[in-house]
Design an enzyme around this catalytic site. Structure first.
Site, PDB file in Angstrom:
ATOM      1  N   CYS A  13       0.999  -1.141  -0.159  1.00 29.31           N
ATOM      2  CA  CYS A  13       0.069  -0.093   0.003  1.00 29.31           C
ATOM      3  C   CYS A  13       0.714   1.321  -0.032  1.00 29.31           C
ATOM      4  O   CYS A  13       1.703   1.601   0.687  1.00 29.31           O
ATOM      5  CB  CYS A  13      -0.874  -0.089   1.263  1.00 29.31           C
ATOM      6  SG  CYS A  13      -1.874   1.551   1.723  1.00 29.31           S
ATOM      7  N   CYS A  16       0.266   3.859   2.642  1.00 30.06           N
ATOM      8  CA  CYS A  16       0.662   3.557   3.772  1.00 30.06           C
ATOM      9  C   CYS A  16       2.194   3.933   3.804  1.00 30.06           C
ATOM     10  O   CYS A  16       2.915   4.098   4.776  1.00 30.06           O
ATOM     11  CB  CYS A  16       0.576   2.050   4.202  1.00 30.06           C
ATOM     12  SG  CYS A  16      -1.185   1.527   3.746  1.00 30.06           S
ATOM     13  N   ASP A 417      33.296  18.272 -23.624  1.00 29.61           N
ATOM     14  CA  ASP A 417      34.541  18.354 -23.548  1.00 29.61           C
ATOM     15  C   ASP A 417      35.224  17.501 -25.053  1.00 29.61           C
ATOM     16  O   ASP A 417      34.393  16.780 -25.460  1.00 29.61           O
ATOM     17  CB  ASP A 417      35.042  17.385 -22.499  1.00 29.61           C
ATOM     18  CG  ASP A 417      36.588  17.185 -22.392  1.00 29.61           C
ATOM     19  OD1 ASP A 417      37.172  18.215 -22.704  1.00 29.61           O
ATOM     20  OD2 ASP A 417      37.071  16.217 -22.228  1.00 29.61           O
ATOM     21  N   ASP A 608      35.229  13.420 -19.983  1.00 31.03           N
ATOM     22  CA  ASP A 608      35.691  11.910 -19.654  1.00 31.03           C
ATOM     23  C   ASP A 608      36.112  11.659 -18.329  1.00 31.03           C
ATOM     24  O   ASP A 608      36.670  10.625 -17.883  1.00 31.03           O
ATOM     25  CB  ASP A 608      36.687  11.705 -20.748  1.00 31.03           C
ATOM     26  CG  ASP A 608      38.073  12.618 -20.639  1.00 31.03           C
ATOM     27  OD1 ASP A 608      37.937  13.587 -19.770  1.00 31.03           O
ATOM     28  OD2 ASP A 608      39.161  12.467 -21.209  1.00 31.03           O
ATOM     29  N   ASP A 612      38.037  16.840 -15.457  1.00 31.23           N
ATOM     30  CA  ASP A 612      36.851  17.450 -15.502  1.00 31.23           C
ATOM     31  C   ASP A 612      36.038  17.203 -14.232  1.00 31.23           C
ATOM     32  O   ASP A 612      34.776  17.999 -14.292  1.00 31.23           O
ATOM     33  CB  ASP A 612      35.996  16.997 -16.881  1.00 31.23           C
ATOM     34  CG  ASP A 612      36.627  17.210 -18.247  1.00 31.23           C
ATOM     35  OD1 ASP A 612      37.585  18.014 -18.151  1.00 31.23           O
ATOM     36  OD2 ASP A 612      36.420  16.301 -18.936  1.00 31.23           O
TER      37      ASP A 612
HETATM   38  P1  ADP Z   1      41.094  18.719 -22.903  1.00 31.05           P
HETATM   39  O1  ADP Z   1      40.172  19.905 -22.541  1.00 31.05           O
HETATM   40  O2  ADP Z   1      40.957  18.592 -24.424  1.00 31.05           O
HETATM   41  O3  ADP Z   1      40.453  17.394 -22.494  1.00 31.05           O
HETATM   42  P2  ADP Z   1      43.425  19.209 -21.265  1.00 31.05           P
HETATM   43  O4  ADP Z   1      42.575  20.172 -20.487  1.00 31.05           O
HETATM   44  O5  ADP Z   1      43.435  17.581 -20.762  1.00 31.05           O
HETATM   45  O6  ADP Z   1      42.454  19.126 -22.761  1.00 31.05           O
HETATM   46  O7  ADP Z   1      44.836  19.543 -21.777  1.00 31.05           O
HETATM   47  C1  ADP Z   1      44.786  20.744 -22.754  1.00 31.05           C
HETATM   48  C2  ADP Z   1      46.240  20.695 -23.437  1.00 31.05           C
HETATM   49  O8  ADP Z   1      47.136  20.994 -22.228  1.00 31.05           O
HETATM   50  C3  ADP Z   1      46.501  19.601 -24.095  1.00 31.05           C
HETATM   51  O9  ADP Z   1      45.895  19.800 -25.492  1.00 31.05           O
HETATM   52  C4  ADP Z   1      48.034  19.844 -24.039  1.00 31.05           C
HETATM   53  O10 ADP Z   1      48.484  20.841 -24.923  1.00 31.05           O
HETATM   54  C5  ADP Z   1      48.471  20.497 -22.607  1.00 31.05           C
HETATM   55  N1  ADP Z   1      48.752  19.218 -21.730  1.00 31.05           N
HETATM   56  C6  ADP Z   1      47.854  18.692 -20.874  1.00 31.05           C
HETATM   57  N2  ADP Z   1      48.688  17.790 -20.139  1.00 31.05           N
HETATM   58  C7  ADP Z   1      49.942  17.671 -20.921  1.00 31.05           C
HETATM   59  C8  ADP Z   1      51.011  16.632 -20.804  1.00 31.05           C
HETATM   60  N3  ADP Z   1      51.113  15.649 -19.762  1.00 31.05           N
HETATM   61  N4  ADP Z   1      52.123  17.005 -21.529  1.00 31.05           N
HETATM   62  C9  ADP Z   1      52.017  17.605 -22.717  1.00 31.05           C
HETATM   63  N5  ADP Z   1      50.961  18.535 -22.766  1.00 31.05           N
HETATM   64  C10 ADP Z   1      50.026  18.464 -21.914  1.00 31.05           C
HETATM   65 MG    MG Z   2      40.051  16.265 -21.093  1.00 35.04          MG
END
Ligand code: ADP
Ligand code: MG
Length: 717
Positions: A13, A16, A417, A608, A612
């Protein structure tokens, strides 16, 4: 603080149930009370109050309202095995409940059929007073004795708004004014309605729980060169288990011998089995189709995919949708208000117009009593949402609560993203750039490897793979990862900076302008640019259809990325996304989504889950992708897509919309019918027959309508 779950076996119910919830909330020291009607369980937390006495108090409350319900504790206080225990209990109780109700059902069916026959005899025999009265009286007692007994017992406890009592009162009233057939009909059809409603509710409860039943019963493990069968919780990491055709993989592991097609549909909604071979990681919950697998276990049961999904689903019904909360609140006031109107209708006109027509007004008031239960809503609305969650899970979409399912139906903007969400996130180095006369290829690859070795970013992984370079890890002294930009590593070979243009600018390193529509990762050694990598990523196979479909459905679609403008532009263009924001840091993404929401948009963010989490958590709805292995994403998001496919998003939206639509239909239909009957009843145009339809008939139709949510098949794109 202790969290307890009680099974309320046989709770049928709904009004209830709502009362039980309200009263349990009233116990001092008991908080966060959630009654999940669709799964007959009551969850609460105790603070300061002795748990046992709280349970006792709840048992008393349940007993007072629904004496047939058996209360048992689900949680055995074994934290580690929590998930397993609840699942086990669920299973157990479920079967016993079904068994019970089968025997019960048969008896009820016979009882009600017999009542119907006697009722017919009574009607046909109306020219033979004794036949009429006898047949109707027996039919009345036969169909109504349970209701009568319950109302007797409840009225002793002061339950004036109890539905059994109100139904008994209505039929007594009808008898008092000589409407014998009406009284009997109300009782019989009330019981028949309840019977079919119970049947429908139990069916769908069963369908949903079998959909969610991915719990393995046992595992066969190799110990001291013998195979033995134990429960999955008893298995340690690195033990070897064997899984045969038709069996469900009990624990996550890596194949060390054998190979097989695996049916992962329970996890991903993907119905086509895929082949897994030596060295592949497999997830618990998948079913072995044809081969035999020996697996090396990679996580204990409590941390396995199955346990995580189960606990997520377990908790899903705790997050009730605003509509559900509204209905619960509404139900609390509905009955007293209707009963109040009934009283008014019986007495006010008689006082004004005199008592000659008292019986007429009494009859009209009785009609109100018959429709004074909000059952149709209280049962069908939560069932609709739970069916929506069940349906989504069948398609590999885990929704963490009805509130999220409802919120998803209301979004107008979807922010994606880029990396790993719209693109595969499996980067590939396309070419290298080597400035003249600085270092050679070998040194560039060595520095790049040292820099990226400890980073988990997919870009880093692609560079490591491409370089294929042996390095001495002792050379790495310290490292700093700058989210959305890159990494800075102090090494015995010097300070290595690897990342995008913005990082190079921050570090005051001058770099050349590279013309190509890819992602560029620059490498610098001790402040000097020594080379760069062109990196590309593939757009996911179903990304284009998804974006096209979403735009056609009228959603505003945006893409945010930390990647450079040119690389983002290429992806956006190929997908037909106009609103692109690139070179964003994680906090910029967060700001962007927040500002969209401030300007009135209802935003779903799809990511992903790698960096994020803050955005996932702040958007109206956070949807994480391909989260099957990742805890972080499951934590941060509201909806988890078990596969990597963006095309699950329009599916999830369709399921949320149909759920919302059917729930709304039910509310309008149920309330509309009741209000109509009340208006007609007030002016004398409706009968108790119509009222009984508006009560149980409507409830049954609403429940059956809710079950459509479970059967709904979203369109694929
Ligand atoms: P998205 O927003 O596409 O997921 P990210 O925020 O993960 O990308 O990274 C943004 C940018 O920072 C990458 O495109 C790269 O140019 C640089 N970057 C991030 N981490 C690394 C790393 N470990 N080595 C070299 N470049 C990096
Ligand atoms: Mg990313």
């Amino acid at each position: 603080m202790e969290k307890i779950t009680l099974n309320l076996e046989g709770l049928g119910c709904a009004s209830c149930a709502a009362k039980i919830e309200t009263r349990t909330k009233g116990i001092s020291g008991v908080d966060n009370v959630i009654l999940d009607f669709s799964r007959s369980k009551l969850t609460f937390e105790t603070s300061g109050q002795d748990t046992d006495s709280a349970i006792l108090e709840i048992k008393n409350i349940v007993n007072a309202l629904e004496p047939d319900v058996v209360v048992s504790v689900r949680d055995n206080h074994i934290r580690d095995n929590h998930v397993r225990d609840t699942a086990n209990d669920d299973h157990h109780n479920h079967t016993s409940f079904v068994k019970n109700s089968v025997g019960h059902n048969k008896k009820n069916l016979i009882r009600l059929s017999l009542s119907l026959v006697l009722f017919a005899v009574g009607i046909l025999g109306k020219n033979f007073p004794y036949v009429e009265i006898t047949a109707l009286a027996i039919a009345y007692v036969l169909s109504g004795h349970k209701v009568l007994y319950k109302s007797y017992r409840n009225i002793l406890r002061g339950e004036v708004f109890d539905e059994n009592f109100l139904m008994s009162l209505a039929t007594f009233g009808a008898i008092a004014i000589g409407e014998y057939p009406e009284a009997v009909a109300v009782m019989i059809f009330y019981e028949i309605g309840e019977y079919f409603q119970d049947l429908a509710v139990n069916r769908s409860k069963h369908a949903i729980s079998s959909l969610l039943d991915i719990r393995p019963d046992e595992a066969t493990v190799l110990r001291n060169s013998f195979w033995m069968t134990v429960s999955p919780e008893d298995i340690q990491v690195d033990e070897i288990i064997i899984v045969k055709p038709g069996e469900r993989i009990p624990l996550d592991g890596i194949i060390v011998d054998g190979g097989s097609n695996l049916d992962t549909s329970a996890l991903t909604g993907e119905s086509i089995p895929e082949y897994f071979a030596l060295g592949d990681a497999v997830l618990s919950g998948s079913v072995v189709v044809n081969g035999i697998l020996k697996l090396k276990v990679t996580s204990v049961y409590a941390e396995s995919t199955v346990a995580r999904i189960l606990s997520l689903v377990e908790n899903a019904t705790s997050n009730k949708a605003p509509t559900e909360n509204f209905i619960t609140k509404f139900a609390r006031y509905y009955t007293p208000v209707v009963v109040f109107f009934a009283l008014g209708l019986v007495f006010v006109p008689s006082f004004i117009l005199g008592f000659e027509n008292f019986n007429t007004w009494l009859y009209r008031g009785l009609i109100f009593l018959v429709i004074s239960c909000p059952c149709a809503l209280v049962v069908s609305v939560p069932l609709g949402f739970f069916s929506g969650i069940g349906n989504a899970s069948k398609h590999g979409i885990l929704v963490k609560g009805s509130n999220y399912l409802e919120a998803l139906s209301q979004i107008d903007t979807i922010v994606f993203d880029k990396t790993g969400t719209l693109t595969e996130g499996a980067f590939e180095v396309y070419q290298t750039h080597l400035p003249d006369g600085v270092v050679d290829d070998y040194v560039l690859l060595e520095m790049a490897t040292l820099a990226e070795y400890h980073s988990n970013h997919p870009i880093a992984k692609s560079i490591i793979q491409f370089s294929n370079h042996q390095v001495n890890l002792d050379d790495i002294q310290s490292l700093e990862e700058i989210s959305g930009k890159g990494v800075i590593v102090r090494s015995k070979k010097g300070i290595i900076v690897a990342g995008n243009k913005s990082l190079m600018q921050d570090q005051g390193i001058s770099i050349p302008d590279i013309q190509s529509p890819y992602t560029h990762i620059y490498i610098a050694l001790d402040g000097i640019y020594i080379g760069a990598f062109d990196i590309r990523d593939k757009v996911k196979q179903d990304a284009l259809q998804t974006i096209t479909a979403l735009k056609a459905l009228g959603y505003r679609v945006l893409m945010l990325t930390g990647d450079r403008k040119e690389a983002a532009g290429v992806v956006a263009k190929s997908l037909g996304i106009e609103d692109v924001f690139s070179e964003l840091l994680p906090e910029d993404k967060y700001k962007k989504v927040t500002s969209l929401m401030t300007s009135g948009a209802n935003v779903a963010f799809v990511g992903d889950g790698i960096n994020d989490a803050p955005v996932l958590a702040s958007a109206n709805i956070g949807i994480s992708m391909g989260a099957i292995g990742s805890d972080a994403a499951i934590e941060a998001s509201d909806i988890v897509l078990m596969t990597d496919e963006p095309s699950k998003i329009p599916q999830a939206i369709q399921i949320s919309k149909i759920t919302k639509k059917i729930v709304t239909q039910n509310i309008i239909f149920a309330l509309g019918t009741k209000i109509l009957i009340m208006i007609l009843g007030t002016v004398g145009l409706s009968s108790m027959w119509m009222a009984i339809f508006a009560d149980v008939g409507v409830a049954l139709i609403a429940v059956l309508n809710s079950t459509r949510v479970l059967r709904y098949k979203p369109k694929t794109f």
